[in-house]
Design an enzyme around this catalytic site. Structure first.
Site, PDB file in Angstrom:
ATOM      1  N   ARG A   1     -82.894  66.304  59.968  1.00 45.17           N
ATOM      2  CA  ARG A   1     -83.529  67.051  58.894  1.00 45.17           C
ATOM      3  C   ARG A   1     -84.356  66.121  58.001  1.00 45.17           C
ATOM      4  O   ARG A   1     -83.811  65.185  57.402  1.00 45.17           O
ATOM      5  CB  ARG A   1     -82.403  67.674  58.062  1.00 45.17           C
ATOM      6  CG  ARG A   1     -82.834  68.329  56.812  1.00 45.17           C
ATOM      7  CD  ARG A   1     -81.635  68.640  55.926  1.00 45.17           C
ATOM      8  NE  ARG A   1     -82.105  69.395  54.792  1.00 45.17           N
ATOM      9  CZ  ARG A   1     -81.485  69.484  53.643  1.00 45.17           C
ATOM     10  NH1 ARG A   1     -80.321  68.891  53.468  1.00 45.17           N
ATOM     11  NH2 ARG A   1     -82.003  70.185  52.672  1.00 45.17           N
TER      12      ARG A   1
ATOM     13  N   TYR B   1     -84.093  62.135  53.905  1.00 39.51           N
ATOM     14  CA  TYR B   1     -82.631  61.981  54.012  1.00 39.51           C
ATOM     15  C   TYR B   1     -82.184  60.872  54.963  1.00 39.51           C
ATOM     16  O   TYR B   1     -80.985  60.617  55.082  1.00 39.51           O
ATOM     17  CB  TYR B   1     -82.002  63.319  54.419  1.00 39.51           C
ATOM     18  CG  TYR B   1     -82.278  64.431  53.434  1.00 39.51           C
ATOM     19  CD1 TYR B   1     -81.734  64.396  52.152  1.00 39.51           C
ATOM     20  CD2 TYR B   1     -83.111  65.508  53.773  1.00 39.51           C
ATOM     21  CE1 TYR B   1     -82.005  65.404  51.230  1.00 39.51           C
ATOM     22  CE2 TYR B   1     -83.384  66.524  52.862  1.00 39.51           C
ATOM     23  CZ  TYR B   1     -82.829  66.465  51.597  1.00 39.51           C
ATOM     24  OH  TYR B   1     -83.089  67.456  50.682  1.00 39.51           O
TER      25      TYR B   1
ATOM     26  N   ALA C   1     -78.922  72.881  48.204  1.00 39.24           N
ATOM     27  CA  ALA C   1     -79.778  73.743  47.383  1.00 39.24           C
ATOM     28  C   ALA C   1     -78.984  74.662  46.457  1.00 39.24           C
ATOM     29  O   ALA C   1     -79.517  75.132  45.438  1.00 39.24           O
ATOM     30  CB  ALA C   1     -80.708  74.558  48.279  1.00 39.24           C
TER      31      ALA C   1
ATOM     32  N   ASN D   1     -71.712  67.604  47.272  1.00 36.40           N
ATOM     33  CA  ASN D   1     -73.158  67.738  47.442  1.00 36.40           C
ATOM     34  C   ASN D   1     -73.397  69.201  47.785  1.00 36.40           C
ATOM     35  O   ASN D   1     -73.211  69.615  48.942  1.00 36.40           O
ATOM     36  CB  ASN D   1     -73.689  66.811  48.542  1.00 36.40           C
ATOM     37  CG  ASN D   1     -75.216  66.862  48.618  1.00 36.40           C
ATOM     38  OD1 ASN D   1     -75.846  67.773  48.081  1.00 36.40           O
ATOM     39  ND2 ASN D   1     -75.808  65.900  49.298  1.00 36.40           N
TER      40      ASN D   1
ATOM     41  N   PRO E   1     -74.904  73.223  52.267  1.00 37.58           N
ATOM     42  CA  PRO E   1     -75.801  73.714  53.311  1.00 37.58           C
ATOM     43  C   PRO E   1     -76.830  72.699  53.784  1.00 37.58           C
ATOM     44  O   PRO E   1     -77.379  71.936  52.995  1.00 37.58           O
ATOM     45  CB  PRO E   1     -76.496  74.910  52.648  1.00 37.58           C
ATOM     46  CG  PRO E   1     -76.294  74.748  51.194  1.00 37.58           C
ATOM     47  CD  PRO E   1     -74.995  74.004  51.025  1.00 37.58           C
ATOM     48  N   ASN E   2     -77.044  72.725  55.073  1.00 38.67           N
ATOM     49  CA  ASN E   2     -78.067  71.938  55.786  1.00 38.67           C
ATOM     50  C   ASN E   2     -77.724  70.460  55.932  1.00 38.67           C
ATOM     51  O   ASN E   2     -78.430  69.736  56.633  1.00 38.67           O
ATOM     52  CB  ASN E   2     -79.452  72.089  55.115  1.00 38.67           C
ATOM     53  CG  ASN E   2     -79.901  73.542  55.091  1.00 38.67           C
ATOM     54  OD1 ASN E   2     -79.935  74.175  56.139  1.00 38.67           O
ATOM     55  ND2 ASN E   2     -80.208  74.074  53.928  1.00 38.67           N
TER      56      ASN E   2
ATOM     57  N   ARG F   1     -88.633  65.071  42.929  1.00 41.97           N
ATOM     58  CA  ARG F   1     -89.110  65.942  44.005  1.00 41.97           C
ATOM     59  C   ARG F   1     -89.675  67.232  43.420  1.00 41.97           C
ATOM     60  O   ARG F   1     -90.228  67.223  42.335  1.00 41.97           O
ATOM     61  CB  ARG F   1     -87.952  66.189  44.990  1.00 41.97           C
ATOM     62  CG  ARG F   1     -87.417  64.889  45.610  1.00 41.97           C
ATOM     63  CD  ARG F   1     -86.295  65.153  46.588  1.00 41.97           C
ATOM     64  NE  ARG F   1     -86.734  66.001  47.695  1.00 41.97           N
ATOM     65  CZ  ARG F   1     -85.897  66.659  48.497  1.00 41.97           C
ATOM     66  NH1 ARG F   1     -84.579  66.548  48.327  1.00 41.97           N
ATOM     67  NH2 ARG F   1     -86.362  67.421  49.463  1.00 41.97           N
TER      68      ARG F   1
ATOM     69  N   HIS G   1     -76.222  63.660  45.159  1.00 45.22           N
ATOM     70  CA  HIS G   1     -77.401  63.979  45.967  1.00 45.22           C
ATOM     71  C   HIS G   1     -77.889  62.714  46.647  1.00 45.22           C
ATOM     72  O   HIS G   1     -77.928  61.644  46.021  1.00 45.22           O
ATOM     73  CB  HIS G   1     -78.525  64.557  45.098  1.00 45.22           C
ATOM     74  CG  HIS G   1     -78.121  65.815  44.427  1.00 45.22           C
ATOM     75  ND1 HIS G   1     -77.977  66.995  45.111  1.00 45.22           N
ATOM     76  CD2 HIS G   1     -77.770  66.065  43.150  1.00 45.22           C
ATOM     77  CE1 HIS G   1     -77.563  67.933  44.268  1.00 45.22           C
ATOM     78  NE2 HIS G   1     -77.419  67.389  43.072  1.00 45.22           N
TER      79      HIS G   1
ATOM     80  N   GLU H   1     -70.932  65.546  41.113  1.00 45.77           N
ATOM     81  CA  GLU H   1     -72.105  66.046  41.847  1.00 45.77           C
ATOM     82  C   GLU H   1     -72.834  64.851  42.471  1.00 45.77           C
ATOM     83  O   GLU H   1     -73.084  63.863  41.782  1.00 45.77           O
ATOM     84  CB  GLU H   1     -73.036  66.758  40.858  1.00 45.77           C
ATOM     85  CG  GLU H   1     -74.356  67.199  41.466  1.00 45.77           C
ATOM     86  CD  GLU H   1     -75.357  67.709  40.420  1.00 45.77           C
ATOM     87  OE1 GLU H   1     -74.948  68.098  39.315  1.00 45.77           O
ATOM     88  OE2 GLU H   1     -76.543  67.689  40.718  1.00 45.77           O
TER      89      GLU H   1
HETATM   90  C1  DQA Z   1     -79.773  67.407  48.237  1.00 46.64           C
HETATM   91  C2  DQA Z   1     -80.956  67.775  47.320  1.00 46.64           C
HETATM   92  C3  DQA Z   1     -81.130  69.284  47.267  1.00 46.64           C
HETATM   93  O1  DQA Z   1     -82.237  69.615  46.426  1.00 46.64           O
HETATM   94  C4  DQA Z   1     -81.418  69.812  48.654  1.00 46.64           C
HETATM   95  O2  DQA Z   1     -81.525  71.219  48.618  1.00 46.64           O
HETATM   96  C5  DQA Z   1     -80.401  69.381  49.647  1.00 46.64           C
HETATM   97  C6  DQA Z   1     -79.942  67.986  49.615  1.00 46.64           C
HETATM   98  C7  DQA Z   1     -79.634  65.879  48.381  1.00 46.64           C
HETATM   99  O3  DQA Z   1     -78.573  65.442  48.829  1.00 46.64           O
HETATM  100  O4  DQA Z   1     -80.567  65.126  48.092  1.00 46.64           O
HETATM  101  O5  DQA Z   1     -80.018  70.120  50.541  1.00 46.64           O
HETATM  102  O6  DQA Z   1     -78.584  67.901  47.648  1.00 46.64           O
END
Ligand code: DQA
Length: 143
Positions: A19, A24, A78, A75, A11-12, A108, A101, A99
């Site tokens: 964003r 990012y 959240a 990835n 998501p996102n 953070r 990120h 995994e």
């Molecule tokens: C993320 C880190 C997560 O905490 C966050 O909710 C994201 C992006 C990252 O790629 O740094 O959406 O996965």
């Protein structure tokens, strides 16, 4: 046989570039995807990329991947921090899931330091910007 890898953006991540650019970066998901494909090709891997903002769609994709891919880069955004359903989907399949990120989740907000999926992943890469994905491509190529 050529190894096939699947990259799942949660998501996102479709809003990369817009964003929170301070966290990012300014590049888009299309920039990221074309770099991932280049890195995968350099390693002789076939690569498919999928993005969804929906937990169930990510779970369906993980289930489908078990028969057609040799490894997954995930990835989960959240969902990483609270989705026991995604954790169970990873545990249910035998192929390795890495995994990733973009940001350093340990530097953070407190809630980001906890990953409910990492215990069932092969490993975790966090904090190298888009490089986290490229390192995961390298890691899958060496598994
Ligand atoms: C993320 C880190 C997560 O905490 C966050 O909710 C994201 C992006 C990252 O790629 O740094 O959406 O996965």
């Amino acid at each position: 046989m050529v190894k096939k890898i699947l990259v799942i953006h949660g998501p996102n991540l479709n809003l990369l570039g817009e964003r929170e650019p301070g966290v990012y970066g300014n590049l888009t998901i299309d920039d990221l995807n074309s770099n991932i494909i280049d890195r995968a090709m350099e390693q002789g891997l076939e690569c498919e990329i999928f993005q969804s903002n929906h937990e169930g769609a990510i779970i369906d994709k993980l289930h489908a991947a078990r028969k057609t891919f040799d490894g997954v880069i995930l990835n989960a955004g959240a969902y990483t921090h609270y989705s026991y359903a995604i954790r169970d989907a990873i545990a249910a399949i035998k192929i390795p899931v890495i995994e990733v990120h973009i940001s350093n989740v340990f530097a953070r907000d407190g809630f980001r330091s906890n990953s409910v999926i990492v215990p069932v992943c092969k490993g975790s890469i966090s904090g190298f910007g888009f490089g986290s994905y490229y390192l995961a491509v390298q890691a899958l190529s060496e598994l």
